[in-house]
Design a protein around this motif. Structure first.
Motif, mmCIF file in Angstrom:
data_model
loop_
_atom_site.group_PDB
_atom_site.id
_atom_site.type_symbol
_atom_site.label_atom_id
_atom_site.label_comp_id
_atom_site.label_asym_id
_atom_site.label_seq_id
_atom_site.Cartn_x
_atom_site.Cartn_y
_atom_site.Cartn_z
ATOM 1 N N ALA A 107 75.339 34.349 20.243
ATOM 2 C CA ALA A 107 73.909 33.905 20.779
ATOM 3 C C ALA A 107 72.980 34.487 19.554
ATOM 4 O O ALA A 107 71.867 33.929 19.377
ATOM 5 N N SER A 108 73.171 35.642 19.157
ATOM 6 C CA SER A 108 72.518 36.528 17.974
ATOM 7 C C SER A 108 72.229 35.632 16.682
ATOM 8 O O SER A 108 71.199 35.455 16.318
ATOM 9 N N ALA A 109 73.395 35.255 16.409
ATOM 10 C CA ALA A 109 73.360 34.320 15.167
ATOM 11 C C ALA A 109 72.459 32.910 15.424
ATOM 12 O O ALA A 109 71.762 32.548 14.676
ATOM 13 N N TRP A 110 72.830 32.434 16.498
ATOM 14 C CA TRP A 110 72.020 31.056 17.045
ATOM 15 C C TRP A 110 70.423 31.631 16.945
ATOM 16 O O TRP A 110 69.538 30.803 16.589
ATOM 17 N N GLU A 111 70.107 32.697 17.817
ATOM 18 C CA GLU A 111 68.690 32.986 17.758
ATOM 19 C C GLU A 111 68.192 33.346 16.540
ATOM 20 O O GLU A 111 66.896 32.827 15.987
ATOM 21 N N ILE A 112 68.752 33.799 15.822
ATOM 22 C CA ILE A 112 68.171 34.456 14.155
ATOM 23 C C ILE A 112 68.236 32.963 13.343
ATOM 24 O O ILE A 112 67.263 32.598 12.620
#
Length: 145
Positions: free
Chosen positions: A56-61
């Motif tokens: 989810a962090s990769a997606w958000e970034i």
């Protein structure tokens, strides 16, 4: 994003912890580690601490980079190397995480934060964050950074 380890593992106390990094915590550890409190860096740097980084962090970034709200291309391009340097374990998003996140009665509307809370709750992980909404309402332990 140099070649030295982002988090140096240290020995000491015998308690172990499993910590999921909120996206801003990950970004600070990579770019401006002094933004993260020394106490939090000590926990994260302990040899018995397992650090988790959510998909989810990769997606958000990636989303915020595409929208021009974040300069995250270098991090995204070197994602695997950076998480390896941190000795972090990548946490994939499972359907059960999505269902749990969608069913949270928590009023926080940010889908990325909801996913992180769902993932941490389902796996009994501590969330490393400075987000006041998560700190107030998380269903698992938190580590204020």
């Amino acid at each position: 994003m140099g070649s030295k380890p982002l988090i140096k593992k240290k020995s000491g106390a015998t308690t172990s912890s499993e910590v999921l990094l909120d996206t801003h915590t990950l970004l600070w550890l990579v770019s401006t580690p002094d933004e993260v409190s020394q106490a939090a860096r000590d926990v994260l740097g302990h040899k018995t601490c397992t650090i988790w980084v959510s998909a989810a962090s990769a997606w958000e970034i990636a989303v915020k980079t595409r929208l021009g709200r974040l300069d995250g291309e270098a991090l995204l391009s070197a994602w695997s190397d950076i998480t390896a340097d941190m000795t972090a374990t990548e946490l994939p998003i499972e359907a059960a995480d999505a269902i749990f996140a969608g069913r949270l009665t928590w009023q926080h509307r940010d889908p990325f934060d909801r996913m992180l809370v769902a993932q941490a709750t389902r796996r009994s992980l501590t969330i490393a964050t400075r987000d006041e909404q998560i700190l107030r309402a998380a269903l698992t332990p938190t580590l204020k950074v």
